[in-house]
Design a protein around this motif. Structure first.
Motif, PDB file in Angstrom:
ATOM      1  N   GLU A 102     -10.560 -17.603 -49.923  1.00 11.60           N
ATOM      2  CA  GLU A 102     -11.646 -17.807 -48.965  1.00 11.60           C
ATOM      3  C   GLU A 102     -11.176 -18.762 -47.875  1.00 11.60           C
ATOM      4  O   GLU A 102     -10.778 -19.884 -48.153  1.00 11.60           O
ATOM      5  N   LEU A 103     -11.258 -18.303 -46.632  1.00 10.13           N
ATOM      6  CA  LEU A 103     -10.865 -19.122 -45.492  1.00 10.13           C
ATOM      7  C   LEU A 103     -12.087 -19.817 -44.914  1.00 10.13           C
ATOM      8  O   LEU A 103     -13.134 -19.192 -44.756  1.00 10.13           O
ATOM      9  N   ALA A 104     -11.958 -21.094 -44.591  1.00  9.67           N
ATOM     10  CA  ALA A 104     -13.047 -21.893 -44.025  1.00  9.67           C
ATOM     11  C   ALA A 104     -14.238 -21.912 -44.979  1.00  9.67           C
ATOM     12  O   ALA A 104     -15.320 -21.436 -44.667  1.00  9.67           O
ATOM     13  N   SER A 105     -14.031 -22.487 -46.133  1.00  6.92           N
ATOM     14  CA  SER A 105     -15.049 -22.511 -47.189  1.00  6.92           C
ATOM     15  C   SER A 105     -16.220 -23.424 -46.880  1.00  6.92           C
ATOM     16  O   SER A 105     -17.271 -23.316 -47.523  1.00  6.92           O
ATOM     17  N   LYS A 122       2.938 -19.075 -51.876  1.00  5.10           N
ATOM     18  CA  LYS A 122       3.359 -17.695 -51.601  1.00  5.10           C
ATOM     19  C   LYS A 122       2.626 -16.739 -52.545  1.00  5.10           C
ATOM     20  O   LYS A 122       3.228 -15.981 -53.280  1.00  5.10           O
ATOM     21  N   GLN A 123       1.316 -16.787 -52.521  1.00  3.90           N
ATOM     22  CA  GLN A 123       0.513 -15.951 -53.406  1.00  3.90           C
ATOM     23  C   GLN A 123      -0.041 -14.742 -52.665  1.00  3.90           C
ATOM     24  O   GLN A 123      -0.213 -14.777 -51.458  1.00  3.90           O
ATOM     25  N   LYS A 124      -0.335 -13.709 -53.426  1.00  6.26           N
ATOM     26  CA  LYS A 124      -1.042 -12.548 -52.891  1.00  6.26           C
ATOM     27  C   LYS A 124      -2.427 -12.541 -53.521  1.00  6.26           C
ATOM     28  O   LYS A 124      -2.620 -12.988 -54.655  1.00  6.26           O
ATOM     29  N   PHE A 125      -3.403 -12.020 -52.777  1.00 10.70           N
ATOM     30  CA  PHE A 125      -4.783 -11.986 -53.242  1.00 10.70           C
ATOM     31  C   PHE A 125      -5.334 -10.572 -53.121  1.00 10.70           C
ATOM     32  O   PHE A 125      -4.962  -9.826 -52.215  1.00 10.70           O
ATOM     33  N   ASP A 126      -6.240 -10.259 -54.025  1.00 14.71           N
ATOM     34  CA  ASP A 126      -6.896  -8.953 -53.982  1.00 14.71           C
ATOM     35  C   ASP A 126      -7.926  -8.873 -52.855  1.00 14.71           C
ATOM     36  O   ASP A 126      -8.118  -7.821 -52.254  1.00 14.71           O
ATOM     37  N   VAL A 127      -8.609 -10.000 -52.595  1.00 13.69           N
ATOM     38  CA  VAL A 127      -9.687 -10.040 -51.600  1.00 13.69           C
ATOM     39  C   VAL A 127      -9.530 -11.298 -50.751  1.00 13.69           C
ATOM     40  O   VAL A 127      -9.264 -12.377 -51.286  1.00 13.69           O
ATOM     41  N   VAL A 128      -9.704 -11.162 -49.443  1.00 14.45           N
ATOM     42  CA  VAL A 128      -9.729 -12.312 -48.541  1.00 14.45           C
ATOM     43  C   VAL A 128     -11.098 -12.327 -47.866  1.00 14.45           C
ATOM     44  O   VAL A 128     -11.550 -11.309 -47.330  1.00 14.45           O
ATOM     45  N   VAL A 129     -11.766 -13.484 -47.916  1.00 14.36           N
ATOM     46  CA  VAL A 129     -13.100 -13.641 -47.343  1.00 14.36           C
ATOM     47  C   VAL A 129     -13.023 -14.678 -46.221  1.00 14.36           C
ATOM     48  O   VAL A 129     -12.440 -15.739 -46.408  1.00 14.36           O
ATOM     49  N   ALA A 130     -13.640 -14.362 -45.087  1.00 15.23           N
ATOM     50  CA  ALA A 130     -13.609 -15.274 -43.938  1.00 15.23           C
ATOM     51  C   ALA A 130     -15.010 -15.499 -43.373  1.00 15.23           C
ATOM     52  O   ALA A 130     -15.178 -15.664 -42.168  1.00 15.23           O
ATOM     53  N   CYS A 131     -16.018 -15.522 -44.230  1.00  9.49           N
ATOM     54  CA  CYS A 131     -17.400 -15.713 -43.753  1.00  9.49           C
ATOM     55  C   CYS A 131     -17.571 -17.043 -43.029  1.00  9.49           C
ATOM     56  O   CYS A 131     -18.345 -17.131 -42.076  1.00  9.49           O
ATOM     57  N   GLY A 132     -16.881 -18.079 -43.456  1.00 11.36           N
ATOM     58  CA  GLY A 132     -16.986 -19.387 -42.827  1.00 11.36           C
ATOM     59  C   GLY A 132     -16.480 -19.399 -41.400  1.00 11.36           C
ATOM     60  O   GLY A 132     -16.783 -20.301 -40.628  1.00 11.36           O
ATOM     61  N   ILE A 133     -15.729 -18.390 -41.044  1.00  7.44           N
ATOM     62  CA  ILE A 133     -15.255 -18.226 -39.668  1.00  7.44           C
ATOM     63  C   ILE A 133     -16.153 -17.230 -38.937  1.00  7.44           C
ATOM     64  O   ILE A 133     -16.640 -17.487 -37.847  1.00  7.44           O
ATOM     65  N   GLU A 178      -9.996 -25.073 -46.793  1.00  5.65           N
ATOM     66  CA  GLU A 178     -10.903 -25.754 -45.861  1.00  5.65           C
ATOM     67  C   GLU A 178     -10.171 -26.910 -45.190  1.00  5.65           C
ATOM     68  O   GLU A 178      -9.716 -27.831 -45.862  1.00  5.65           O
ATOM     69  N   PRO A 179     -10.047 -26.885 -43.855  1.00  4.98           N
ATOM     70  CA  PRO A 179      -9.322 -27.957 -43.173  1.00  4.98           C
ATOM     71  C   PRO A 179     -10.134 -29.235 -42.951  1.00  4.98           C
ATOM     72  O   PRO A 179      -9.555 -30.282 -42.695  1.00  4.98           O
ATOM     73  N   ASP A 180     -11.448 -29.187 -43.089  1.00  7.87           N
ATOM     74  CA  ASP A 180     -12.288 -30.342 -42.768  1.00  7.87           C
ATOM     75  C   ASP A 180     -12.686 -31.107 -44.026  1.00  7.87           C
ATOM     76  O   ASP A 180     -13.491 -30.639 -44.830  1.00  7.87           O
ATOM     77  N   ILE A 181     -12.149 -32.297 -44.203  1.00  8.05           N
ATOM     78  CA  ILE A 181     -12.404 -33.131 -45.379  1.00  8.05           C
ATOM     79  C   ILE A 181     -13.877 -33.544 -45.479  1.00  8.05           C
ATOM     80  O   ILE A 181     -14.342 -33.969 -46.532  1.00  8.05           O
ATOM     81  N   PHE A 182     -14.624 -33.358 -44.410  1.00  6.57           N
ATOM     82  CA  PHE A 182     -16.066 -33.620 -44.426  1.00  6.57           C
ATOM     83  C   PHE A 182     -16.746 -32.850 -45.563  1.00  6.57           C
ATOM     84  O   PHE A 182     -17.730 -33.303 -46.135  1.00  6.57           O
TER      85      PHE A 182
END
Length: 120
Positions: free
Chosen positions: A40-43, A99-110, A64-68
């Motif tokens: 999950e990108l931008a959680s 260097k992992q592969k994932f079955d699903v990538v989610v970007a709802c936070g973006i 998640e890049p924001d430590i907030f």
């Protein structure tokens, strides 16, 4: 699996956001993650993450890049589950270190910030 209802959490949300989360939940939008490895990108605060977790992913990595968002994402959610990890940096940094592969990538936070995400 520990039952978690994101709407009955300690987070205070406005009616618009609560309605959005309820629509996702009622339509089980994340059913596709069951038994899958998920990136999950931008959680953010973990609202989408929690909904995904209800569908029993094999693994959930939250970038998640924001430590907030440390407290709502990590302390009140991810720290309680063995198959959930948080990475506190950008996706580019994550790719360099892992260097992992994932079955699903989610970007709802973006995507939910975009005026018309389907046009991307």
């Amino acid at each position: 699996m520990v039952e978690f209802d994101p709407i009955v959490s300690k987070d205070k949300v406005d009616n618009g956001w609560s309605g959005y989360i309820n629509v996702l939940k009622e339509n089980n939008i994340f059913a596709c993650v069951q038994d899958k490895s998920v990136l999950e990108l931008a959680s953010n605060g973990g609202w989408h993450s929690r909904l995904m977790y209800e569908n029993n992913p094999k693994k959930l990595v939250c970038v998640e890049p924001d430590i907030f968002f440390y407290e709502p994402l990590y302390e009140t959610f991810a720290a309680h589950y063995e198959n959930v990890e948080c990475f506190w940096d950008t996706y580019n940094e994550y790719l360099e270190k892992e260097k992992q592969k994932f079955d699903v990538v989610v970007a709802c936070g973006i995507l939910y910030h975009l005026h018309s995400p389907l046009d991307c």
